[in-house]
Design a protein around this motif. Structure first.
Motif, PDB file in Angstrom:
ATOM      1  N   ARG A   5       0.838  -1.197   0.000  1.00 20.36           N
ATOM      2  CA  ARG A   5       0.000   0.000   0.000  1.00 20.36           C
ATOM      3  C   ARG A   5       0.875   1.251   0.000  1.00 20.36           C
ATOM      4  O   ARG A   5       0.588   2.231  -0.657  1.00 20.36           O
ATOM      5  N   GLY A   6       1.979   1.223   0.740  1.00 20.94           N
ATOM      6  CA  GLY A   6       2.895   2.354   0.788  1.00 20.94           C
ATOM      7  C   GLY A   6       3.519   2.642  -0.564  1.00 20.94           C
ATOM      8  O   GLY A   6       3.679   3.787  -0.959  1.00 20.94           O
ATOM      9  N   LYS A   7       3.888   1.598  -1.294  1.00 18.22           N
ATOM     10  CA  LYS A   7       4.481   1.786  -2.623  1.00 18.22           C
ATOM     11  C   LYS A   7       3.472   2.414  -3.574  1.00 18.22           C
ATOM     12  O   LYS A   7       3.815   3.273  -4.361  1.00 18.22           O
ATOM     13  N   ASN A   8       2.214   1.985  -3.487  1.00 21.21           N
ATOM     14  CA  ASN A   8       1.174   2.541  -4.335  1.00 21.21           C
ATOM     15  C   ASN A   8       0.974   4.021  -4.020  1.00 21.21           C
ATOM     16  O   ASN A   8       0.838   4.844  -4.915  1.00 21.21           O
ATOM     17  N   ASN A   9       0.984   4.361  -2.746  1.00 20.83           N
ATOM     18  CA  ASN A   9       0.832   5.761  -2.344  1.00 20.83           C
ATOM     19  C   ASN A   9       2.007   6.595  -2.827  1.00 20.83           C
ATOM     20  O   ASN A   9       1.837   7.745  -3.192  1.00 20.83           O
ATOM     21  N   LEU A  10       3.214   6.024  -2.801  1.00 28.04           N
ATOM     22  CA  LEU A  10       4.378   6.751  -3.283  1.00 28.04           C
ATOM     23  C   LEU A  10       4.219   7.080  -4.763  1.00 28.04           C
ATOM     24  O   LEU A  10       4.508   8.189  -5.194  1.00 28.04           O
ATOM     25  N   GLU A  12       1.442   7.522  -6.415  1.00 29.09           N
ATOM     26  CA  GLU A  12       0.444   8.585  -6.516  1.00 29.09           C
ATOM     27  C   GLU A  12       1.050   9.915  -6.089  1.00 29.09           C
ATOM     28  O   GLU A  12       0.788  10.942  -6.705  1.00 29.09           O
ATOM     29  N   TRP A  13       1.838   9.911  -5.025  1.00 30.94           N
ATOM     30  CA  TRP A  13       2.479  11.122  -4.538  1.00 30.94           C
ATOM     31  C   TRP A  13       3.419  11.694  -5.597  1.00 30.94           C
ATOM     32  O   TRP A  13       3.428  12.896  -5.851  1.00 30.94           O
ATOM     33  N   GLU A  14       4.215  10.811  -6.227  1.00 33.00           N
ATOM     34  CA  GLU A  14       5.139  11.272  -7.265  1.00 33.00           C
ATOM     35  C   GLU A  14       4.386  11.875  -8.445  1.00 33.00           C
ATOM     36  O   GLU A  14       4.803  12.891  -9.003  1.00 33.00           O
ATOM     37  N   LEU A  15       3.284  11.269  -8.826  1.00 38.02           N
ATOM     38  CA  LEU A  15       2.472  11.798  -9.918  1.00 38.02           C
ATOM     39  C   LEU A  15       1.910  13.175  -9.574  1.00 38.02           C
ATOM     40  O   LEU A  15       1.940  14.088 -10.399  1.00 38.02           O
TER      41      LEU A  15
END
Length: 79
Positions: A5-10, A12-15
């Protein structure tokens, strides 16, 4: 599961960061009628970077290639 879940959020954050930076860069470059749509491609030759620096500094950059035609010229602008 939480690390996934953290990798997915990262991602999204980068985008979101990329979109925000692109909007800011386009606002800065608007006075020269320049626009960035793809950061990697549009910043590759260094001309957008140089234009951004000139606008922010309020002074022209010394010696650079305005229209770099070869990969070597592009690297010179970025270096």
């Amino acid at each position: 599961m939480s690390s996934l879940r953290g990798k997915n959020n990262l991602g999204e954050w980068e985008l979101k960061q990329e979109r925000a930076f692109t909007r800011w860069l386009n606002a800065v470059l608007a006075c020269r009628s320049l626009e960035v749509t793809d950061l990697a491609r549009d910043l590759a030759d260094g001309s957008i970077l140089i234009n951004t620096l000139e606008i922010l500094m309020g002074a022209p950059m010394p010696k650079h290639r305005k229209n770099p035609t070869s990969p070597m010229h592009q690297r010179e602008n970025v270096a």
